[in-house]
Design a protein around this motif. Structure first.
Motif, short mmCIF file in Angstrom:
data_model
loop_
_atom_site.label_atom_id
_atom_site.label_comp_id
_atom_site.label_asym_id
_atom_site.label_seq_id
_atom_site.Cartn_x
_atom_site.Cartn_y
_atom_site.Cartn_z
N LYS A 71 0.86 -1.20 0.00
CA LYS A 71 0.00 0.00 0.00
C LYS A 71 0.89 1.24 0.00
CE LYS A 71 -3.68 -2.57 0.55
NZ LYS A 71 -3.50 -3.64 -0.38
N ARG A 72 0.32 2.36 -0.47
CA ARG A 72 1.08 3.62 -0.53
C ARG A 72 1.64 4.01 0.84
NH1 ARG A 72 1.10 6.53 -4.91
NH2 ARG A 72 1.19 8.55 -3.89
N GLY A 73 0.81 3.85 1.88
CA GLY A 73 1.26 4.19 3.23
C GLY A 73 2.41 3.32 3.71
N GLU A 74 2.36 2.06 3.35
CA GLU A 74 3.45 1.14 3.73
C GLU A 74 4.74 1.52 3.02
OE1 GLU A 74 0.70 -2.86 4.35
OE2 GLU A 74 1.65 -2.50 2.42
N ALA A 76 5.51 4.52 1.90
CA ALA A 76 5.96 5.78 2.49
C ALA A 76 6.65 5.55 3.83
CB ALA A 76 4.77 6.73 2.67
N ALA A 77 6.10 4.67 4.65
CA ALA A 77 6.69 4.39 5.95
C ALA A 77 8.04 3.69 5.80
CB ALA A 77 5.74 3.53 6.79
N LYS A 80 10.47 6.26 4.40
CA LYS A 80 10.42 7.56 5.08
C LYS A 80 10.11 8.70 4.09
CE LYS A 80 13.57 5.98 8.68
NZ LYS A 80 13.61 4.60 8.28
N SER A 82 7.43 11.58 2.84
CA SER A 82 6.33 12.39 3.36
C SER A 82 5.07 12.19 2.54
CB SER A 82 6.71 13.88 3.34
OG SER A 82 6.76 14.34 2.01
N ALA A 83 3.93 12.43 3.18
CA ALA A 83 2.63 12.32 2.49
C ALA A 83 2.57 13.31 1.33
CB ALA A 83 1.49 12.58 3.47
N MET A 86 4.60 11.84 -1.53
CA MET A 86 3.87 10.69 -2.10
C MET A 86 2.71 11.19 -2.96
SD MET A 86 5.10 7.66 -1.44
CE MET A 86 3.75 6.63 -1.96
#
Length: 176
Positions: A71-74, A76-77, A80, A82-83, A86
């Motif tokens: 997933k996009r959030g994964e 990004a995490a 590292k 930033s939203a 992304m």
């Protein structure tokens, strides 16, 4: 006559492999492009592409070959990111599963974006074939620049990649 021909082919193969293994492509260095395409795979590729993006050497990035489960959030995490970055600047490509499909996915993305210059990021041992495949799929007039991430490939990885490249070049010569 036949033995000479076979000997010639064997020597050409051997010298070609030695050149392939010893003269691996290197990093591009500081150079501004309209876009970055990174092919997933060995370590260091995505990190390098993100460094190039952060340095302002290109405004957008396609990560080609991302696993459908990521997933996009994964992403990004893990890296590292930033939203904001992304949201504006990074596209995760889920269509590709090999080098050929990476090239097709990248060509479609470049076409939609209208990029005129593209930095291709992959491992040094993979660059020649990835570049060959990607160049075939880029829209006319697009400048594709290789940006190889240095690695320490095994002899077996080099051997396999050399033969994949030779096979792809033979197929290209036959007009496929």
């Amino acid at each position: 006559m036949f033995r000479r021909f076979v000997s010639f082919l064997l020597l050409a193969w051997l010298f070609g492999f030695v050149w392939f293994a010893v003269a691996l492509p290197g990093p591009l260095g500081k150079r501004h492009t309209d876009a970055i395409i990174v092919l997933t795979g060995s370590s260091g590729r995505i990190e390098h592409a993100l460094d190039v993006l952060h340095a302002g050497e290109a405004p957008v990035l396609l990560v080609s070959g991302v696993d459908r489960e990521v997933k996009r959030g994964e992403f990004a995490a893990q890296y590292k990111v930033s939203a904001r970055l992304m949201g504006c600047c990074i596209t995760l490509g889920y269509k590709a599963y090999d080098t050929r499909s990476n090239a097709i996915e990248a060509g479609e993305w470049v076409r939609r974006r209208g990029a005129r210059s593209v930095r291709l990021v992959t491992a040094d041992w993979h660059m020649r074939r990835a570049f060959l495949e990607s160049a075939r799929e880029m829209p006319a007039g697009v400048t594709l620049l290789p940006d190889a991430v240095p690695s320490r490939p095994s002899l077996s990885a080099l051997f396999l990649e050399y033969h994949k490249l030779m096979a792809r070049q033979i197929i290209a010569l036959w007009g496929s």
